[in-house]
Design an enzyme around this catalytic site. Structure first.
Site, mmCIF file in Angstrom:
data_model
loop_
_atom_site.group_PDB
_atom_site.id
_atom_site.type_symbol
_atom_site.label_atom_id
_atom_site.label_comp_id
_atom_site.label_asym_id
_atom_site.label_seq_id
_atom_site.Cartn_x
_atom_site.Cartn_y
_atom_site.Cartn_z
ATOM 1 N NE ARG A 59 -3.059 0.172 3.153
ATOM 2 C CZ ARG A 59 -2.597 0.654 4.319
ATOM 3 N NH1 ARG A 59 -2.247 1.909 4.431
ATOM 4 N NH2 ARG A 59 -2.498 -0.142 5.361
ATOM 5 C CE1 TYR A 112 -16.112 9.897 -16.428
ATOM 6 C CE2 TYR A 112 -15.153 9.987 -14.242
ATOM 7 C CZ TYR A 112 -15.870 9.321 -15.212
ATOM 8 O OH TYR A 112 -16.368 8.070 -14.967
ATOM 9 C CG ASP A 184 -8.106 14.602 -16.152
ATOM 10 O OD1 ASP A 184 -7.472 14.007 -17.048
ATOM 11 O OD2 ASP A 184 -9.082 14.096 -15.567
ATOM 12 C CE LYS A 209 -11.729 6.537 -19.319
ATOM 13 N NZ LYS A 209 -11.539 6.801 -17.921
HETATM 14 N N1 PLP Z 1 -10.624 12.041 -16.164
HETATM 15 C C1 PLP Z 1 -11.145 11.928 -17.387
HETATM 16 C C2 PLP Z 1 -10.895 12.996 -18.415
HETATM 17 C C3 PLP Z 1 -11.941 10.827 -17.697
HETATM 18 O O1 PLP Z 1 -12.483 10.730 -18.939
HETATM 19 C C4 PLP Z 1 -12.188 9.841 -16.700
HETATM 20 C C5 PLP Z 1 -13.034 8.668 -16.972
HETATM 21 O O2 PLP Z 1 -13.719 8.591 -17.977
HETATM 22 C C6 PLP Z 1 -11.617 10.008 -15.440
HETATM 23 C C7 PLP Z 1 -10.827 11.112 -15.208
HETATM 24 C C8 PLP Z 1 -11.831 9.004 -14.350
HETATM 25 O O3 PLP Z 1 -11.020 7.889 -14.569
HETATM 26 P P1 PLP Z 1 -11.356 6.412 -14.038
HETATM 27 O O4 PLP Z 1 -12.543 5.927 -14.799
HETATM 28 O O5 PLP Z 1 -10.096 5.655 -14.313
HETATM 29 O O6 PLP Z 1 -11.641 6.544 -12.577
#
Ligand code: PLP
Length: 399
Positions: A59, A112, A184, A209
């Site tokens: 962890r 998101y 992000d 992704k």
């Molecule tokens: N950030 C973006 C731009 C995303 O498209 C997503 C999920 O679709 C996330 C964060 C969240 O990621 P996760 O599904 O791996 O938790």
């Protein structure tokens, strides 16, 4: 950045020094929850855990995950990184680590959906206020800043509408006002955008992704200066516990070898599909940063070195078209997520995302509708031959 090895070479080699025990050319998968240690080498608490301490408990850190963290840090030009079980675990870990009661967060008002919900519902319960603004508008970001603003959080391009934010300009603004900037960069990937070089303090990815790319693992990462990542590891990873499993880390580590080649192919395929859709009479609008018609194409060209494989389009009677596409498409799969070898498509109605997630003011909702209409089809162009994808769409869109 000039002296860094090319991303193609880093994608293969960074974090992957030869396994000393066997000389294996692929990284070992270490599936161990804890490690034998000398009593003088480590303490019991995260607070006593030194940077150079041996592996102790997975962890805290794990040798396979650590290789992935080092590779990702190299790709982003960051001091260090810490991996989590998902993109959301990484994002919530960062926000809960950086923000305390009384602090203020500024974030993209299109992002998101789960991030919007976290900001609207979870953070206020902890006394953290969040202002969601259009981060493509520098003046709106500036106007939202308060003396208590600790963090600006942007997504560029943003999910699901592919709107961009100017990282360099927002980083300068954050710095001038004593706040930090987190980007992000899931959709852009390190091949498309280098947020740290543009002045961001943190880069966040959903590894689920493009960085994994094959639709078989979930993960997340936060990257930044080594001392800041160390604090994040101790609090958000050790205390909250959302660690990335070693097997998922190993899958993602392996997938990163092909990231530059995959992103070149995703971009080329998306450009062809976007051009086809833009010329189709049923399609109202196509949003793809690589298209000259994207409202921020100039920013895309100056800020991004790969336009990625994600695009969005709007069309009349979106809900009915979504049903038809789900039933008729054979090469595309009607499914959520993005950034995989398989092409995916999914419809996101404006009324739904407004009700569940964005909760925009009347003026912001009008601006969102001006961009995204009554809903967007989010199209993640995979690695199939573009002609096959276009033929699939042609058949499904025909009357
Ligand atoms: N950030 C973006 C731009 C995303 O498209 C997503 C999920 O679709 C996330 C964060 C969240 O990621 P996760 O599904 O791996 O938790």
């Amino acid at each position: 950045m000039a002296n860094r090895p090319d991303l193609k070479t880093l994608s293969v080699h960074a974090g992957e020094e030869l396994d000393e025990e066997f000389g294996a050319i692929a990284p070992p998968l270490i599936l161990a929850s804890s490690f034998a240690v000398h009593p003088d080498a480590v303490g019991f608490s995260a607070y006593d855990y030194e940077d150079q301490a041996p592996y102790f408990y997975s962890r805290w850190s794990n040798p396979t995950v650590r290789r992935l963290e080092r590779k990702l840090a190299a790709l982003e030009g960051a001091g260090d990184g810490v991996c989590f079980a998902s993109g959301m675990a990484a994002i919530s870990g960062l926000l809960l680590h950086k923000l305390s009661a009384g602090d203020h967060l500024v974030l993209s008002n299109a992002c998101y959906a789960a991030v919007a919900e976290l900001a609207h519902d979870t953070l206020p319960r902890m006394g953290i206020e969040a202002s969601a603004v259009d981060t493509s508008d520098l003046a709106a970001v500036e106007a939202a800043l308060r003396p208590t603003t600790k963090l600006i959080y942007i997504e560029t391009p943003c999910n699901p509408i592919l709107r961009l934010a100017d990282v360099q300009a927002i980083a300068a603004l954050a710095k001038a006002r004593g706040a930090e900037l987190a980007v992000d960069s899931t959709i852009a990937t390190p091949l498309g955008l280098q947020p740290i070089a543009l002045g961001a303090d943190y880069v966040v990815h959903s590894l689920t992704k493009y960085l994994c790319g094959h639709g078989d693992a979930l993960g997340g990462v936060v990257l930044g200066a080594a001392d800041k990542i160390d604090g994040l590891r101790k609090e958000s990873l050790v205390h909250l516990g959302g660690l990335l499993g070693a097997f998922d880390a190993w899958l993602i580590l392996r997938s990163l070898h092909s990231l530059p080649a995959r992103m070149a192919a995703h971009q080329a395929g998306a450009a062809e599909v976007a051009a086809y859709l833009e010329a189709h009479p049923r399609i109202e609008r196509v949003l793809y940063p690589g298209l000259a018609s994207h409202p921020q194409h100039t920013l895309a060209k100056s800020q991004m070195s790969n336009a990625s494989g994600l695009l969005a389009f709007t069309a009349r009677d979106g809900a009915a078209l979504a049903r038809r596409l789900a039933e008729r498409l054979e090469v595309f799969t009607y499914a959520v997520s993005l950034g995989k070898s398989k092409s995916l498509i999914f419809y996101i109605p404006t009324d739904d995302i407004q009700r569940t997630s964005f909760r925009l003011s009347e003026a912001d909702l009008a601006a969102y509708r001006a961009w995204a209409g009554e809903g967007v089809f989010r199209v993640s162009v995979g690695l199939e031959r573009a002609e096959d994808l276009i033929a699939d769409l042609e058949k499904a869109l025909a009357d």
